[in-house]
Scaffold this active site. Structure first.
Site, PDB file in Angstrom:
ATOM      1  N   THR A 128      24.388  23.200  24.989  1.00  0.00           N
ATOM      2  CA  THR A 128      23.086  23.272  25.688  1.00  0.00           C
ATOM      3  C   THR A 128      23.200  24.779  26.659  1.00  0.00           C
ATOM      4  OG1 THR A 128      21.680  22.528  27.256  1.00  0.00           O
ATOM      5  CG2 THR A 128      23.748  21.573  27.313  1.00  0.00           C
ATOM      6  N   ASP A 129      22.161  25.362  26.699  1.00  0.00           N
ATOM      7  CA  ASP A 129      22.085  26.265  27.649  1.00  0.00           C
ATOM      8  C   ASP A 129      22.215  25.942  29.216  1.00  0.00           C
ATOM      9  OD1 ASP A 129      19.656  25.191  28.229  1.00  0.00           O
ATOM     10  OD2 ASP A 129      18.513  27.221  27.946  1.00  0.00           O
ATOM     11  N   GLU A 130      21.936  24.714  29.408  1.00  0.00           N
ATOM     12  CA  GLU A 130      22.262  23.983  30.703  1.00  0.00           C
ATOM     13  C   GLU A 130      23.551  24.090  31.536  1.00  0.00           C
ATOM     14  OE1 GLU A 130      20.228  20.293  31.674  1.00  0.00           O
ATOM     15  OE2 GLU A 130      18.582  20.798  30.247  1.00  0.00           O
ATOM     16  N   TYR A 153      24.273  15.241  33.414  1.00  0.00           N
ATOM     17  CA  TYR A 153      24.146  15.647  31.795  1.00  0.00           C
ATOM     18  C   TYR A 153      24.816  17.035  31.402  1.00  0.00           C
ATOM     19  CZ  TYR A 153      22.261  17.953  27.658  1.00  0.00           C
ATOM     20  OH  TYR A 153      22.026  18.575  26.709  1.00  0.00           O
ATOM     21  N   LYS A 157      28.262  17.948  29.282  1.00  0.00           N
ATOM     22  CA  LYS A 157      28.257  18.879  28.184  1.00  0.00           C
ATOM     23  C   LYS A 157      29.389  19.920  28.162  1.00  0.00           C
ATOM     24  CE  LYS A 157      26.045  18.829  24.675  1.00  0.00           C
ATOM     25  NZ  LYS A 157      26.496  18.210  23.297  1.00  0.00           N
TER      26      LYS A 157
HETATM   27  O1  DAU Z   1      17.834  23.417  27.930  1.00  0.00           O
HETATM   28  C1  DAU Z   1      18.277  22.885  27.040  1.00  0.00           C
HETATM   29  C2  DAU Z   1      17.941  21.130  27.468  1.00  0.00           C
HETATM   30  O2  DAU Z   1      16.739  21.161  27.493  1.00  0.00           O
HETATM   31  C3  DAU Z   1      18.847  20.084  26.511  1.00  0.00           C
HETATM   32  O3  DAU Z   1      20.158  20.409  26.650  1.00  0.00           O
HETATM   33  C4  DAU Z   1      18.446  18.981  27.282  1.00  0.00           C
HETATM   34  O4  DAU Z   1      18.958  17.784  26.186  1.00  0.00           O
HETATM   35  C5  DAU Z   1      17.025  18.572  27.069  1.00  0.00           C
HETATM   36  O5  DAU Z   1      16.819  17.308  27.716  1.00  0.00           O
HETATM   37  C6  DAU Z   1      16.321  19.745  28.068  1.00  0.00           C
HETATM   38  O6  DAU Z   1      16.373  19.512  29.258  1.00  0.00           O
HETATM   39  P1  DAU Z   1      15.357  19.827  30.340  1.00  0.00           P
HETATM   40  O7  DAU Z   1      15.773  19.056  31.411  1.00  0.00           O
HETATM   41  O8  DAU Z   1      15.083  21.157  30.586  1.00  0.00           O
HETATM   42  O9  DAU Z   1      14.228  18.931  29.527  1.00  0.00           O
HETATM   43  P2  DAU Z   1      13.141  18.182  30.081  1.00  0.00           P
HETATM   44  O10 DAU Z   1      12.182  17.831  28.674  1.00  0.00           O
HETATM   45  O11 DAU Z   1      13.692  16.862  30.564  1.00  0.00           O
HETATM   46  O12 DAU Z   1      12.308  19.087  30.904  1.00  0.00           O
HETATM   47  C7  DAU Z   1      11.708  20.178  30.830  1.00  0.00           C
HETATM   48  C8  DAU Z   1      11.057  20.745  32.284  1.00  0.00           C
HETATM   49  O13 DAU Z   1       9.836  19.825  32.364  1.00  0.00           O
HETATM   50  C9  DAU Z   1      12.062  20.436  33.302  1.00  0.00           C
HETATM   51  O14 DAU Z   1      11.826  21.715  34.221  1.00  0.00           O
HETATM   52  C10 DAU Z   1      11.722  19.187  33.892  1.00  0.00           C
HETATM   53  C11 DAU Z   1      10.008  19.192  33.590  1.00  0.00           C
HETATM   54  N1  DAU Z   1       9.635  17.736  33.661  1.00  0.00           N
HETATM   55  C12 DAU Z   1      10.230  16.971  32.619  1.00  0.00           C
HETATM   56  C13 DAU Z   1       9.540  15.605  32.573  1.00  0.00           C
HETATM   57  C14 DAU Z   1      10.523  14.643  31.389  1.00  0.00           C
HETATM   58  C15 DAU Z   1       8.599  17.600  34.288  1.00  0.00           C
HETATM   59  O15 DAU Z   1       7.864  18.226  35.134  1.00  0.00           O
HETATM   60  N2  DAU Z   1       8.078  16.233  34.135  1.00  0.00           N
HETATM   61  C16 DAU Z   1       8.419  15.261  33.357  1.00  0.00           C
HETATM   62  O16 DAU Z   1       8.099  14.133  32.944  1.00  0.00           O
END
Ligand code: DAU
Length: 353
Positions: A128-130, A153, A157
């Site tokens: 992942t880019d994270e 997380y 990774k």
């Molecule tokens: O960048 C790659 C990564 O993208 C993957 O390695 C991870 O497995 C994947 O979960 C994802 O990580 P993020 O933390 O970026 O994804 P997430 O969908 O959880 O959140 C995307 C963005 O949206 C982040 O800035 C947090 C925000 N968010 C997320 C959720 C779940 C919200 O504002 N509200 C929410 O309820």
């Protein structure tokens, strides 16, 4: 490399893994695929129901931490794609032990089995880019950059990636690491931003936007990710890392607004809520190394989002049972208090904010 190959896909009942298995079976008529999946909350065997009877496809339920199963399968494969991982940042902030087990120890078990089986000629670690941490505006992570993971997380990774490099350097294991941006598309668990917001909107429920909603992610359509993995397995160099980014950078607030417009629901469903701990502001990768191999994403942000929204709109049978199951408790824990004290969209200036 893949046409006549025996391929092990771990985590193949999950989001990206299942899309990748469908891609392989569609593209390579003579390949064989064994899918090792633990069937966690994030997996769904229905993701692969279309290939269940395909003689080229075999499912094995099991954990990548299980040395016996892994060794047994490794004896009969040429190529490994490791998708198996705990992946949700918010869950890692609640409990990180399972992330260390699967993402670190599990990766180690796979690598260790692969090194004693010379039949394995390619090991692709799907990362992942994270792991690079948050990027300041205008900066794009390169594969040579130091790692700066900031969530449990991302740290797990990074631990898996470090072991992959160690196994290449120490034993010459033909490992490739890929580091992709945020994937979207069919069959992603509803805990992640886009499917959560799409399904919430379809249910007329609020969209919980963390903090100021100005965090930036790069939205990569899962099919583009699958084509990139296919390419690096064939054309990439062992011991190398390849970033996979689509340059579809958007702020979360713009993603939320675009989703609501597509499903024709009011923007007032957006709710600003308490931020994620240690929330990374921006991820961005430089994927020129991958592009030099001949890859280009085929989906811009809007077409990726449209494809995703269409699938969730047509696939209530897939996601409605998730809301009726254990996810309800997680949702309450994660969002109950947040939504109760959330700030309405209009109070922050709405679309012109
Ligand atoms: O960048 C790659 C990564 O993208 C993957 O390695 C991870 O497995 C994947 O979960 C994802 O990580 P993020 O933390 O970026 O994804 P997430 O969908 O959880 O959140 C995307 C963005 O949206 C982040 O800035 C947090 C925000 N968010 C997320 C959720 C779940 C919200 O504002 N509200 C929410 O309820």
């Amino acid at each position: 490399m893949l046409q006549n190959a025996r391929i092990m896909v771990t985590g193949g009942c999950g989001f990206i893994g299942s899309n990748f298995i469908l891609h392989l079976l569609d593209r390579y008529q003579s390949c064989r695929v064994v899918n090792l999946d633990k069937l966690t909350y994030a997996s769904n065997p229905a993701n692969l129901r279309d290939v269940e009877g395909d003689p080229r496809y075999q499912f094995q339920q099991g954990d990548i931490c299980d040395v016996d199963i892994v060794k047994q399968l490794m004896a009969n494969v040429d190529v490994v794609f490791n998708f198996a991982a705990e992946t949700h940042v918010d869950r890692s902030l609640m409990e990180a032990g399972s992330f260390i087990l699967t993402d670190v120890l599990g990766t180690h078990v796979l690598l260790d089995a692969a090194r004693s089986h010379p039949n394995v000629r390619r090991f692709v670690q799907v990362s992942t880019d994270e792991v690079y941490g948050e990027m300041p505006p205008g900066v794009y992570a390169k594969e040579t950059d130091p790692l700066h993971p900031r969530s449990p997380y991302a740290a797990s990774k990074a631990g898996g990636d470090a072991q992959c490099i160690a196994f290449f350097e120490s034993y010459g294991l033909p490992v490739i690491i890929t580091r992709a941006a945020n994937n979207i598309g069919p069959r992603q668990h509803v805990e992640k931003l886009v499917p959560l917001f799409v399904t919430s909107a379809l249910r007329d429920q609020p969209l919980p936007l963390y903090g100021d909603g100005r965090q930036v992610r790069d939205w990569l359509y899962v099919d583009d990710h699958c084509r990139a993995l296919d390419l690096v397995a064939r054309e990439g160099q062992s011991g190398e890392i390849y970033n996979i980014g689509a340059d579809n950078h958007e702020e979360n607030i713009r993603v939320a607004e675009a989703i609501l417009r597509l499903v024709e629901k009011p923007l007032s469903l957006i709710r600003y809520v308490e931020d994620r701990k240690g929330h990374d502001r921006r991820y961005a990768v430089d994927s020129s190394k991958l592009r030099a191999l001949g890859w280009l994403p085929q989906h811009d942000f809007l077409s990726a989002l449209e494809g995703t929204v269409r699938w969730y709109s047509e696939s209530r049978w897939w996601w409605e049972p998730i809301y009726a199951g254990p996810f309800r408790d997680y949702y309450e824990r994660q969002y109950g208090q947040r939504l109760a004290s959330g700030v309405p969209y209009e109070a922050k200036g709405g679309a012109s904010a």
